[in-house]
Scaffold this active site. Structure first.
Site, mmCIF file in Angstrom:
data_model
loop_
_atom_site.group_PDB
_atom_site.id
_atom_site.type_symbol
_atom_site.label_atom_id
_atom_site.label_comp_id
_atom_site.label_asym_id
_atom_site.label_seq_id
_atom_site.Cartn_x
_atom_site.Cartn_y
_atom_site.Cartn_z
ATOM 1 N N CYS A 88 0.605 -0.949 0.183
ATOM 2 C CA CYS A 88 0.255 0.288 0.140
ATOM 3 C C CYS A 88 1.149 0.770 0.590
ATOM 4 C CB CYS A 88 -0.916 0.009 1.502
ATOM 5 S SG CYS A 88 -1.256 -1.004 1.402
ATOM 6 N N ARG A 121 3.844 -0.166 -4.716
ATOM 7 C CA ARG A 121 3.493 -0.695 -3.618
ATOM 8 C C ARG A 121 2.280 -1.783 -3.129
ATOM 9 N NH1 ARG A 121 6.346 1.214 -0.060
ATOM 10 N NH2 ARG A 121 5.427 0.630 1.870
ATOM 11 N N TRP A 158 -2.651 -2.724 -1.179
ATOM 12 C CA TRP A 158 -2.367 -4.054 -1.784
ATOM 13 C C TRP A 158 -3.140 -4.923 -0.871
ATOM 14 C CZ3 TRP A 158 -0.516 -8.518 0.858
ATOM 15 C CH2 TRP A 158 -0.639 -9.420 -0.583
ATOM 16 N N ASN A 203 -1.491 1.455 5.741
ATOM 17 C CA ASN A 203 -0.137 0.566 5.250
ATOM 18 C C ASN A 203 -0.166 -0.299 6.447
ATOM 19 O OD1 ASN A 203 1.465 -1.204 3.630
ATOM 20 N ND2 ASN A 203 3.108 0.553 3.970
ATOM 21 N N GLY A 204 -0.246 -1.131 6.273
ATOM 22 C CA GLY A 204 0.053 -2.486 7.580
ATOM 23 C C GLY A 204 -1.161 -3.883 8.056
ATOM 24 N N GLU A 258 16.450 -17.850 -9.871
ATOM 25 C CA GLU A 258 15.676 -16.321 -10.670
ATOM 26 C C GLU A 258 14.759 -16.448 -11.731
ATOM 27 O OE1 GLU A 258 15.244 -13.509 -9.769
ATOM 28 O OE2 GLU A 258 15.320 -12.344 -11.071
ATOM 29 N N LYS A 270 11.226 -14.862 -12.599
ATOM 30 C CA LYS A 270 10.733 -13.883 -12.898
ATOM 31 C C LYS A 270 9.709 -14.776 -13.988
ATOM 32 C CE LYS A 270 13.604 -10.822 -11.655
ATOM 33 N NZ LYS A 270 13.027 -11.398 -10.662
ATOM 34 N N GLU A 280 6.106 -14.582 -12.269
ATOM 35 C CA GLU A 280 5.469 -13.461 -11.669
ATOM 36 C C GLU A 280 5.566 -12.675 -12.630
ATOM 37 O OE1 GLU A 280 9.562 -11.800 -10.184
ATOM 38 O OE2 GLU A 280 8.019 -10.895 -9.010
ATOM 39 N N HIS A 316 16.433 -36.984 -9.714
ATOM 40 C CA HIS A 316 15.610 -37.420 -8.683
ATOM 41 C C HIS A 316 14.458 -36.554 -8.587
ATOM 42 C CE1 HIS A 316 19.877 -38.701 -7.310
ATOM 43 N NE2 HIS A 316 20.252 -37.484 -7.354
ATOM 44 N N LYS A 371 5.480 -4.262 -4.364
ATOM 45 C CA LYS A 371 7.332 -4.354 -4.990
ATOM 46 C C LYS A 371 7.520 -4.640 -3.224
ATOM 47 C CE LYS A 371 11.341 -2.853 -7.093
ATOM 48 N NZ LYS A 371 11.238 -4.204 -7.771
#
Ligand code: M6R
Length: 613
Positions: free
Chosen positions: A2, A27, A78, A102-103, A486, A490, A493, A509, A608
């Site tokens: 947020c 955010r 968010w 925010n939180g 990574e 990528k 997402e 395996h 983010k």
């Protein structure tokens, strides 16, 4: 998560707030809203406009709106409590008090029960609205927003950054926090409160960061800071050295693409402060930890989340190889809850682009409590993690706006190169010649990265083909294994495609069973000590019908022959290969996601800065 913006000053608050929210959309972006004063000067009232969806939806609604007041607050959300919807969008307004949050208020159920018993009409499913009810009751009692905040603070448990205004005090904003970030921009006769300097920088570069349990009272063009118990405190005004145009797209289609192309500069900026060009040595002047402290280190822990964690994994290979100091890597959310054994003489290194990731912040606090030295590798200066650590190194990447982390990743890898060299030298394993060679190689790296970027056209062509596959397995060995992880992250997402990162030696395996002609294997296989073994793994996958894209060094005929697509990197040392290999995996994910029409800078369900656990 947020984003919060508040403005008090002579400019149009709508413009400043929406402009700021735009910078903070990274955010969170599932709803947005503003509360701005409007009406005759003697009877200003809060007018709220909110919209579900991205900020563009709010902007449409605001096109025809005009506000006569000079105070307002805004939010981009968010969702944590309550689905993304207009009803749950911030600001929440009760009895002339408006706030953005925010939180997470952890004791919200208890507060809600109490408010319902007292007959309050709760309109949303959020924990945030409850705080507005608490404040509304207290301004009635005290006639003052600041006093109301002081009185309700002991009631709140959890993580919060809250900015509030009251229509009866049109010259006042009050901000307070415990956890998520808040910063006040101190302008010429104007004040901006925001979650991040990115929302402030086009107005002023003078800022004051709030610490936990502090209250900021903005009164006209004055800022007064207080402790939670109402005692005045003195705070330092920090000057930010980012410029406003660093947070624009500069002609690129997306921030992510711009940031990928900024990587050579980011790496150069990350290493420059620590290299003595004449002596060809690594010198950490402002590390905050002494050489003796570094010498005493017998165990290193690297703790981070997501992409930062993968950078840390690669760092482990470097530090162990060059210094023979044992390194453990942990995902921050695991580390903080697994009661880790942190022996004497340990150094806990946290990696965080934002410096605000809740789990990483908790991890560094835990490490300090257990007596370890801590070192933060961070991009955002004066962020919570940066301030918490004993020592610090900066990524120096400049603002990273795309939700997918790119330049912060390569900068961190470059910093781990420096750390490994330094540790190696301190522990007597890296002599002057080796150090000079490694430093030279690092100095030449940005130019090599430019070369890889110039192959973008080929990466884009290769990327389009990825769409046809059921799944993608990224593989690598040794220091390139984190690059496989990574690459898979990528792709997940950005393209929302199923992808896995695997250590190539693990194929037999289990994952080998997945392989058929609908499975694509992306093998990170540059020429290093693991090349032959990785090549064998590639052959095994190919023999089972898998399609192969390989990333290798130079014009490698052997690798080309066994691959359906081949992406070349310049020749580099094993410690620098991952930095070069990061570029094609980023660009593959970028191009395939863009071709699918996804919002590359703001992938669904993500934000983010993950300031909640
Ligand atoms: O700000 P941080 O580096 O602490 O963030 C950690 C992760 O949330 C972040 O790297 C995330 O995985 C990125 N979206 C990956 O691209």
């Amino acid at each position: 998560m947020c984003g919060i913006v508040g403005y008090l000053g002579a400019k149009d608050p709508k413009e400043v707030i929406v402009g700021g929210l735009k910078r903070l959309e990274y955010r969170g972006y599932d709803s947005a809203g503003v509360a701005i004063l409007d009406g005759p000067k003697s009877d200003l009232k809060i007018k709220v406009v909110r919209a579900s969806g991205k900020l563009s939806e709010l902007s449409k609604k605001l096109e025809t709106e005009k506000f006569s007041g000079h105070l307002g607050i805004g939010h981009t959300r968010w969702a944590t409590h309550g689905v993304p919807s207009e009803r749950n969008a911030h600001p929440h307004t009760v009895g002339g008090v408006s706030l953005v949050h925010n939180g997470i208020i952890e004791n919200y159920q208890e507060i809600k029960a109490e408010l319902v018993r007292a007959g309050a009409e709760i309109k949303s499913d959020t924990d945030s609205e409850l705080v507005a009810h608490l404040l509304a009751a207290k301004v009635k009692e005290t006639g003052d927003l600041f006093k109301a905040v002081e009185l309700i603070l002991p009631r709140l448990t959890g993580a919060y950054a809250i900015l509030a205004m009251w229509e009866k005090q049109p010259e006042v904003m009050v901000a307070f926090k415990n956890g998520p970030p808040l910063v006040v921009g101190v302008g010429e006769k104007e004040m901006i409160v925001a979650s991040d300097v990115q929302a402030i920088i086009s107005h002023t570069n003078k800022v004051v960061y709030l610490d936990d349990h502090e209250i900021a009272l903005v009164k006209g063009s004055e800022l007064q800071m207080f402790s939670a118990s109402g005692h005045p405190i003195k705070k330092e005004v920090t000057t930010i050295n980012w410029s406003a145009d660093q947070v624009e797209k500069a002609g690129f289609k997306h921030f992510m693409l711009k940031e990928i192309f900024e990587q050579p500069r980011a790496v150069a900026n990350a290493i420059a402060p620590h290299i003595d060009l004449e002596k060809k040595t690594v010198e950490f002047k402002d590390l905050g930890l002494t050489s003796d402290q570094l010498k005493s280190i017998e165990r290193v822990f690297i703790v981070a989340c997501g992409t930062s964690f993968y950078a840390g994994m690669a760092g482990r290979y470097m530090i162990e190889e060059l210094s023979r100091v044992a390194v453990e890597c942990d995902i921050a959310s695991e580390f903080r809850y697994r009661n880790p054994v942190i022996p004497k003489n340990s150094l806990v290194i946290t990696v965080s682009q934002s410096g605000e990731t809740a789990d990483t912040l908790a991890a560094i606090r835990l490490a300090k409590k257990s007596g370890a030295l801590t070192l933060s590798i961070c991009n955002v200066r004066a962020s919570s993690i940066d301030r918490e650590a004993h020592g610090r190194l900066y990524m120096n990447s400049g603002p990273e706006i795309g939700v997918a982390s790119t330049k912060a990743f390569v900068s961190t890898l470059a910093i781990f190169n420096l750390l490994a060299i330094k540790f190696g030298q301190i522990h007597g394993f890296v002599g002057a010649d080796v150090q000079a060679t490694a430093v030279d190689a690092l100095l030449g790296l940005p130019a090599q990265m430019e070369t890889v970027l110039s192959y973008d056209k080929f990466f884009a062509e290769s990327a389009i083909k990825l769409k046809a596959y059921r799944g993608i397995l990224f593989m690598g060995r040794g220091i390139n294994y984190p690059i496989a992880l990574e690459g898979a992250l990528k792709l997940k997402e950005l393209a929302y495609m199923h992808a896995e990162g695997y250590a190539a030696g693990e194929m037999k395996h289990g994952p080998l069973a997945l392989i058929d002609e609908r499975m694509l294997i992306l093998m990170v296989c540059p020429s290093d000590q693991n090349y032959e073994k990785t090549l064998s793994n590639l052959e095994e996958a190919r023999a089972r019908g898998g399609k192969i894209v390989s990333i290798g060094t130079g014009d490698n005929h052997e690798l080309k022959t066994v691959s359906d697509d081949y992406l070349a990197l310049p020749k580099a040392s094993w410690m620098l290969n991952p930095i070069l290999a990061a570029i094609p995996v980023q660009l593959l994910a970028y191009h395939v996601a863009d071709a699918m029409g996804h919002d590359v800078d703001q992938p669904r369900n993500l934000a983010k800065s993950v300031t909640v656990e």
